[in-house]
Design an enzyme around this catalytic site. Structure first.
Site, short mmCIF file in Angstrom:
data_model
loop_
_atom_site.label_atom_id
_atom_site.label_comp_id
_atom_site.label_asym_id
_atom_site.label_seq_id
_atom_site.Cartn_x
_atom_site.Cartn_y
_atom_site.Cartn_z
N MET A 191 -7.84 5.47 3.43
CA MET A 191 -7.38 6.66 2.63
C MET A 191 -6.14 7.06 1.71
O MET A 191 -6.65 7.74 0.71
CB MET A 191 -7.24 7.75 3.03
CG MET A 191 -9.27 7.84 3.68
SD MET A 191 -10.76 8.38 2.87
CE MET A 191 -9.98 9.52 1.59
N ARG A 192 -5.21 6.19 1.62
CA ARG A 192 -4.16 5.93 0.99
C ARG A 192 -4.26 5.83 -0.49
O ARG A 192 -3.68 6.73 -1.42
CB ARG A 192 -2.53 5.52 1.29
CG ARG A 192 -1.61 5.82 0.98
CD ARG A 192 -1.08 5.24 1.48
NE ARG A 192 -0.30 5.61 1.87
CZ ARG A 192 0.14 4.97 3.30
NH1 ARG A 192 -0.52 3.66 3.12
NH2 ARG A 192 0.90 5.65 4.41
N ALA A 193 -5.15 5.22 -1.48
CA ALA A 193 -5.58 5.39 -2.55
C ALA A 193 -5.95 6.20 -3.08
O ALA A 193 -5.71 6.75 -4.52
CB ALA A 193 -6.51 3.79 -2.01
N ASP A 199 1.23 -0.99 -0.07
CA ASP A 199 0.10 0.12 0.06
C ASP A 199 0.95 1.35 -0.28
O ASP A 199 0.77 2.66 -0.56
CB ASP A 199 -0.73 -0.13 1.15
CG ASP A 199 -1.46 1.53 1.49
OD1 ASP A 199 -2.59 1.48 0.15
OD2 ASP A 199 -1.59 1.93 2.53
#
Length: 709
Positions: free
Chosen positions: A274-276, A193
């Site tokens: 929320m990184r995506a 991720d």
């Protein structure tokens, strides 16, 4: 210095080239993870990218590449005086798989820090890579703690080195690129991720494309400088386009509609965290700048999703990364594009290749579509078709029921055939903790106790080589008796190199888990074999989480087979297990002897990695294979040989039915380890708690077995 292969001469690999160029325009995208089989131009494309980056202005003499117009106020070489700067090419720094923590982040001179109060700091590779490229080949083989340090520095744009209250900080902003072959093991989902984009590459199966790869590679090897000169014009054009996209990037507008498309896409594919969303927003913005636009369109969001989401959708290590493109289009169609502003016509799509040149010259800088790279070639497979969206395979035909015990078998079964259809594994479950006794010194992991670089401090010793983890109390204790003889006058201690003490730490190591699986006819009953495969799959999942190497030995008919040599890829082991056929007699002794031979070879290759043998069987032995003799006597003798070698073992008892012979328990006694039933293997089971696997201690005169604690 050797002439690098031109980036624009790489054949095909459209997604790979695009992902690298997007990060060259905006390192804030978060780097690229390139996954693919060997010989697919992964390393060649990355090394070629450095020649496309613009030169960087640096403060003369600064080891941390500070920019003259805005030097880092915390630079260890600072403060810098105003003055003209110099220019140098952007660096590409390679991080070796076996690098130490000090080599990566730098090292403090602890002796000078304690005795003189001076922050004497030797920069590491993170400082060298500042404002350039940091390349990690085989990133999946890098130790986890190094990957954590690497990704933390990439996310924060700075590197921190702290040792016993002495700390140094310096800027570390770089384009992070990692390459890996999934056959050699996967990264943890948490680490996957942290990479902004991922690209899958594979070798092309088109003869014309492979011919073009070979033609260009041979031409380059014959005359590297001449070959690079023929592509210099195309290199210059791409370099200029990178500079123009960097200048345009701050002007790109990410509208509310595009943000809704990004949020709906991440929610629709059930991506964690929320990184995506953030990575997709940055990638879509950079795609617009690369295309010469100041407005983000739906096509930018779609391409950003194909690059940023596949590796974030994996729920377990046996899921292949991928994205259902039909579902992606369905989500994006709910949000039509806003009316674009008047803009100049964008440049052609960066992933579109011109018509191939039959001579392979610079008129065709990208080569045939879906072609390969100079060290093997390969087209990019579709990003969609992930395991969660694929239709389940058809149910295999019902396997014949297990024959009655003691019933004679046909010559075909004696030889190992006919093979019965492979059955699907039952649903995996969380297993009990199995560990090797004692204190090891193997690679960092999460299974057995070991002396490691990270963990709780258990003592101190004189450093062997460079000091990395100072034990302050032990150092002061060693220096204190000599202060008068050394002429101490002030309040500070007089420290000598002989006083320094290294902290010894205890953590966990990864082991070699070798599975020996019974695939004979006695295991072939459909429900029984499904449960056995489910148990082995569960243990494989546990091995993945604990950072083990795994291997697979199977036995059936008249022989044993090494189905999978020891590897870090549990995906490969799960694939071999899924296709495992059954049938024939049971050469259990041959399976144990094969396992002993595998462990002997692995002990020579990696002596610090301790093995854990997991034998999955009902304990029956009906064939001695090529060795000959009594099958049961051969099994007992083979088990005692493994125990004499000090191999920690556990037997997973697969016997079922109201009448149990207890043969697996007898085998466990000979191996010097515990036996656990399939039900007892579950972590939530109330029966048979297994904490440690105790190995037998055997001498020519005695045979002592220590059971599980």
């Amino acid at each position: 210095m050797s002439t690098p292969y031109p980036f624009t001469a790489v054949v095909g690999q459209t997604d790979l080239r695009l992902a690298l160029l997007l990060n060259a325009v905006s390192p804030a995208v978060g780097g690229v993870l390139v996954r693919g089989e060997k010989g697919t131009a992964k390393s060649t494309a990355v090394r070629a990218l450095s020649t496309l980056l613009p030169q960087v202005d640096v403060v003369p003499g600064c080891r941390f590449s500070c920019a003259p117009v805005a030097p880092d106020p915390d630079c260890p070489d600072g403060p810098h005086e105003d003055g003209p700067g110099g220019a140098r090419p952007a660096r590409m720094v390679e991080l070796p798989v076996g690098a130490s923590e000090d080599r990566l982040v730098g090292a403090l001179d602890i002796e000078r820090a304690l005795a003189e109060g001076v922050k004497a700091f030797e920069p590491g590779l993170l400082a060298d890579a500042h404002r350039g490229i940091l390349y990690v080949d085989e990133v999946n083989l890098l130790h986890d703690h190094l990957i954590d340090l690497l990704l933390d520095a990439a996310a924060m744009g700075a590197s921190y080195v702290e040792r016993e209250g002495v700390s140094v900080r310096h800027a570390a902003r770089f384009l992070l690129v990692g390459t890996m072959n999934p056959e050699e093991g996967e990264l943890r989902p948490q680490l996957l991720d942290r990479f902004g984009l991922t690209v899958e590459v594979a070798a092309s199966r088109e003869p014309a494309q492979r011919v073009e790869v070979v033609r260009r590679r041979l031409a380059y090897e014959d005359d590297p400088a001449g070959f690079a000169a023929r592509w210099s014009g195309d290199e210059h054009e791409v370099r200029a386009r990178v500079v123009a996209a960097r200048a345009l990037l701050p002007q790109v507008r990410l509208g509310d509609n595009a943000l809704l498309q990004i949020a709906a896409t991440c929610a629709g594919f059930e991506v964690d965290g929320m990184r995506a969303d953030i990575v997709m927003a940055r990638t879509a913005t950079t795609l617009a700048a690369w295309a010469g636009r100041t407005t983000v369109l739906k096509e930018d969001v779609r391409q950003a999703a194909l690059l940023a989401l596949p590796h974030r959708r994996r729920r377990n290590p046996f899921d292949a990364p991928g994205l259902d493109e039909d579902k992606l289009d369905e989500i994006l169609d709910q949000f039509p594009d806003e009316e674009p502003q008047d803009e100049p016509d964008p440049d052609p799509d960066p992933g579109t290749d011109p018509e191939p040149d039959p001579d392979g010259g610079p008129e065709n800088p990208q080569g045939p579509d879906d072609g390969g790279g100079p060290d093997g070639g390969g087209g990019v497979p579709p990003q969609g078709g992930g395991p969660q969206d694929a239709q389940p395979p058809a149910e295999p035909a019902e396997a014949p029921a297990d024959a009655p015990e003691g019933a004679p078998q046909s010559p075909a079964q004696e030889a190992g055939g006919p093979e019965q259809a492979a059955v699907r594994a039952a649903e995996p479950f969380r297993t009990k903790m199995l560990s090797v006794p004692g204190l090891g010194e193997g690679a960092a992991g999460r299974r057995s106790r070991a002396r490691t670089a990270h963990g709780r401090t258990t003592g101190a010793q004189r450093p062997r080589g460079q000091l990395t983890k100072l034990h302050l109390a032990a150092t002061v204790h060693a220096a204190a008796p000599h202060q008068k003889a050394r002429g101490r006058a002030g309040r500070g201690l007089v420290i000598r190199k002989d006083d320094l003490r290294q902290a010894t730490r205890e953590g966990r190591e990864g082991n070699l888990v070798l599975f020996v699986v019974d695939a004979s006819g006695s295991m072939a009953a459909r429900q029984r074999m499904s449960a056995v495969k489910g148990a082995v799959l569960s243990l494989l999942l546990d091995a993945y989480q604990r950072r083990d190497k795994v291997g697979l030995v199977t036995f059936r008919g008249a022989a044993a087979e090494l189905a999978l040599p020891p590897t870090s890829s549990v995906d490969a082991a799960a694939s071999r297990l899924e296709k495992l056929p059954t049938g024939g007699r049971t050469p259990l002794g041959s399976g144990l002897l094969k396992a002993r031979e595998v462990l002997r070879i692995e002990r020579l290759r990696d002596p610090s990695r301790r093995p854990l043998l997991v034998v999955v069987t009902d304990g029956r032995a009906t064939s001695a294979g090529a060795v000959g003799g009594d099958p049961r006597e051969l099994t007992a003798r083979s088990a005692r040989l493994l125990a004499a070698d000090g191999v920690a073992s556990v037997v997973v008892d697969c016997e079922s039915g109201p009448v149990r012979l207890g043969l697996a328990g007898a085998l466990a006694a000979d191996l010097g380890g515990p036996a656990v039933t399939l039900d007892g293997l579950r972590a939530d089971s109330l029966a048979g708690l297994v904490k440690d696997v105790r190995t037998a201690v055997t001498t020519p005169a005695t045979h002592t077995t220590r059971r599980a604690a």
